[in-house]
Design an enzyme around this catalytic site. Structure first.
Site, PDB file in Angstrom:
ATOM      1  N   ASN A   1       0.899  -1.150  -0.077  1.00  0.00           N
ATOM      2  CA  ASN A   1       0.153  -0.130   0.059  1.00  0.00           C
ATOM      3  C   ASN A   1       1.003   1.288  -0.101  1.00  0.00           C
ATOM      4  O   ASN A   1       1.593   1.611   1.233  1.00  0.00           O
ATOM      5  CB  ASN A   1      -0.820   0.069   1.251  1.00  0.00           C
ATOM      6  CG  ASN A   1      -1.786   1.141   1.340  1.00  0.00           C
ATOM      7  OD1 ASN A   1      -1.787   1.972   0.418  1.00  0.00           O
ATOM      8  ND2 ASN A   1      -2.429   1.392   2.520  1.00  0.00           N
TER       9      ASN A   1
ATOM     10  N   LYS B   1      -0.100   4.172  -0.021  1.00  0.00           N
ATOM     11  CA  LYS B   1      -0.733   5.441   0.392  1.00  0.00           C
ATOM     12  C   LYS B   1      -0.507   6.834  -0.337  1.00  0.00           C
ATOM     13  O   LYS B   1      -0.569   6.417  -1.710  1.00  0.00           O
ATOM     14  CB  LYS B   1      -0.155   5.596   1.963  1.00  0.00           C
ATOM     15  CG  LYS B   1      -0.256   4.534   2.588  1.00  0.00           C
ATOM     16  CD  LYS B   1      -0.083   4.514   4.293  1.00  0.00           C
ATOM     17  CE  LYS B   1      -0.132   3.206   4.964  1.00  0.00           C
ATOM     18  NZ  LYS B   1      -0.069   3.258   6.194  1.00  0.00           N
TER      19      LYS B   1
ATOM     20  N   HIS C   1      -9.513   1.472   5.103  1.00  0.00           N
ATOM     21  CA  HIS C   1      -8.233   1.432   5.741  1.00  0.00           C
ATOM     22  C   HIS C   1      -8.419   2.544   6.841  1.00  0.00           C
ATOM     23  O   HIS C   1      -9.317   3.477   6.711  1.00  0.00           O
ATOM     24  CB  HIS C   1      -7.269   2.034   4.796  1.00  0.00           C
ATOM     25  CG  HIS C   1      -5.739   2.071   5.464  1.00  0.00           C
ATOM     26  ND1 HIS C   1      -5.438   2.914   6.212  1.00  0.00           N
ATOM     27  CD2 HIS C   1      -4.996   1.105   5.114  1.00  0.00           C
ATOM     28  CE1 HIS C   1      -4.475   2.357   6.404  1.00  0.00           C
ATOM     29  NE2 HIS C   1      -3.825   1.434   5.762  1.00  0.00           N
TER      30      HIS C   1
ATOM     31  N   GLU D   1      -6.779   4.613   8.042  1.00  0.00           N
ATOM     32  CA  GLU D   1      -6.604   6.220   7.749  1.00  0.00           C
ATOM     33  C   GLU D   1      -7.626   6.934   7.161  1.00  0.00           C
ATOM     34  O   GLU D   1      -8.168   7.885   7.222  1.00  0.00           O
ATOM     35  CB  GLU D   1      -5.277   6.443   6.947  1.00  0.00           C
ATOM     36  CG  GLU D   1      -4.292   6.166   7.662  1.00  0.00           C
ATOM     37  CD  GLU D   1      -3.009   5.527   6.982  1.00  0.00           C
ATOM     38  OE1 GLU D   1      -2.998   5.647   5.597  1.00  0.00           O
ATOM     39  OE2 GLU D   1      -1.943   4.989   7.303  1.00  0.00           O
TER      40      GLU D   1
ATOM     41  N   GLU E   1      -5.266  -4.780  10.570  1.00  0.00           N
ATOM     42  CA  GLU E   1      -4.232  -3.846  10.874  1.00  0.00           C
ATOM     43  C   GLU E   1      -4.398  -3.003  11.895  1.00  0.00           C
ATOM     44  O   GLU E   1      -5.176  -1.999  12.177  1.00  0.00           O
ATOM     45  CB  GLU E   1      -4.267  -2.935   9.646  1.00  0.00           C
ATOM     46  CG  GLU E   1      -4.075  -3.506   8.349  1.00  0.00           C
ATOM     47  CD  GLU E   1      -3.181  -2.697   7.373  1.00  0.00           C
ATOM     48  OE1 GLU E   1      -2.189  -2.523   6.703  1.00  0.00           O
ATOM     49  OE2 GLU E   1      -4.014  -1.258   7.077  1.00  0.00           O
TER      50      GLU E   1
ATOM     51  N   GLY F   1       2.707   2.253  10.835  1.00  0.00           N
ATOM     52  CA  GLY F   1       3.901   3.508  10.755  1.00  0.00           C
ATOM     53  C   GLY F   1       4.431   3.603  12.099  1.00  0.00           C
ATOM     54  O   GLY F   1       5.139   4.707  12.182  1.00  0.00           O
TER      55      GLY F   1
ATOM     56  N   SER G   1       3.758  -2.200  10.208  1.00  0.00           N
ATOM     57  CA  SER G   1       5.208  -2.153  10.498  1.00  0.00           C
ATOM     58  C   SER G   1       5.552  -3.696  10.138  1.00  0.00           C
ATOM     59  O   SER G   1       6.819  -4.275  10.698  1.00  0.00           O
ATOM     60  CB  SER G   1       5.700  -1.915  11.866  1.00  0.00           C
ATOM     61  OG  SER G   1       5.233  -0.586  12.328  1.00  0.00           O
TER      62      SER G   1
HETATM   63  P1  13P Z   1       3.239   0.336   7.639  1.00  0.00           P
HETATM   64  O1  13P Z   1       3.473  -0.948   6.715  1.00  0.00           O
HETATM   65  O2  13P Z   1       4.030   1.431   7.262  1.00  0.00           O
HETATM   66  O3  13P Z   1       3.076   0.118   9.131  1.00  0.00           O
HETATM   67  O4  13P Z   1       1.467   0.477   7.027  1.00  0.00           O
HETATM   68  C1  13P Z   1       0.745  -0.435   7.253  1.00  0.00           C
HETATM   69  C2  13P Z   1      -0.550  -0.049   6.351  1.00  0.00           C
HETATM   70  O5  13P Z   1      -1.210   0.790   6.873  1.00  0.00           O
HETATM   71  C3  13P Z   1      -0.888  -0.830   5.309  1.00  0.00           C
HETATM   72  O6  13P Z   1      -2.066  -0.600   4.473  1.00  0.00           O
END
Ligand code: 13P
Length: 252
Positions: free
Chosen positions: A11, A13, A97, A99, A169, A175, A214
């Site tokens: 992803n 983002k 997601h 976010e 997740e 992150g 992560s």
């Molecule tokens: P990270 O791998 O940067 O922690 O992000 C995970 C994520 O949100 C994937 O959709």
């Protein structure tokens, strides 16, 4: 051994211009072009999808989007439909997601509509679920995530559910460099599978469940060794072609 085929999804983002996406796709294919024992997908911003179609459509790397709208067409300024994604060679789409749930205020009712629309269009939804730290520390994580799964997959038939991918997740692991332990991730993914069994019966054994948060080359092997973890959704560590390729190698 599970009969579920592993899936490693990146992803990106809100990262990468079209030229960066092209460079990445070429470098990535050189490293993973011969990987046929698991599924790979790159979920890119809408603006990079046309370039990925040019570079990856004929390859074994699948293309995914990070969101879509549930309506087929019309006066929905700024939104993108499932048909538009298919036109750009997308076969996967991330939905729900954390976010988007947090910053764009997407709720379970909207996400359920998107999941249904994606399936009806023949796209594979990667439905994201996961608890925040407050819920985890209060011992409410399992119940919360089970509830998300039930609400986001409401009104789907087992035949449709078979095609869904779930990504667990935990928000506190995204992150942050703080991965859930393989045991905690397995505990949740197993709970998700039993929730799926409640709504889809035996089909639950066919549904792929990913872990995200992560994920790195150094922790992927332990995660996919868990009986209910069928792959990963990778954010930050998918942004460099060589690092993402290493995750894929370590997941085999
Ligand atoms: P990270 O791998 O940067 O922690 O992000 C995970 C994520 O949100 C994937 O959709």
């Amino acid at each position: 051994m599970s009969k579920r085929r592993r899936l490693i999804a990146g992803n990106w983002k809100m990262n990468k211009t079209t030229s960066e996406a092209r460079d990445y796709a070429m470098a990535f294919l050189e490293k993973v072009g011969d990987v046929t024992d698991l599924d790979m997908v790159i979920c890119a911003p809408f603006t990079a999808l046309a370039v990925l179609k040019e570079e990856l459509e004929e390859s074994i790397v699948h293309i995914g989007a990070q969101n879509m709208y549930h309506e087929a067409k019309g006066a929905f300024t700024g939104e993108i439909s499932a048909e538009m994604l298919k036109d750009l060679a997308c076969t996967y789409v991330i939905l729900g997601h954390s976010e988007r749930r947090e910053y764009l205020k997407e709720d379970d009712e909207l996400i359920a509509k998107k999941v249904k629309a994606a399936l009806e269009a023949g796209l594979t939804p990667i439905l994201c679920v996961g608890e925040n730290l407050t819920l985890r520390e209060a011992g409410k994580a399992l119940a919360f995530v089970r509830g998300q799964v039930e609400k986001d997959l409401v009104d789907l038939q087992p035949a449709e559910l078979r095609k869904v991918v779930i990504a667990y997740e935990p928000i506190w692991a995204i992150g942050t460099g703080k991965t859930a332990s393989a045991e905690d991730a397995q505990e949740m993914c197993s709970a998700i599978r039993s929730t799926l069994a409640g709504i889809a019966g035996a089909v639950a054994q066919e549904i792929r469940i990913l872990y995200g948060g992560s994920v790195k080359p150094g922790n992927i092997a332990e995660l996919v060794a868990q009986p209910d973890i069928d792959g990963a959704l990778v954010g930050g560590a998918s942004l460099e072609a060589s690092e993402f390729a290493q995750i894929i190698q370590n997941a085999r």
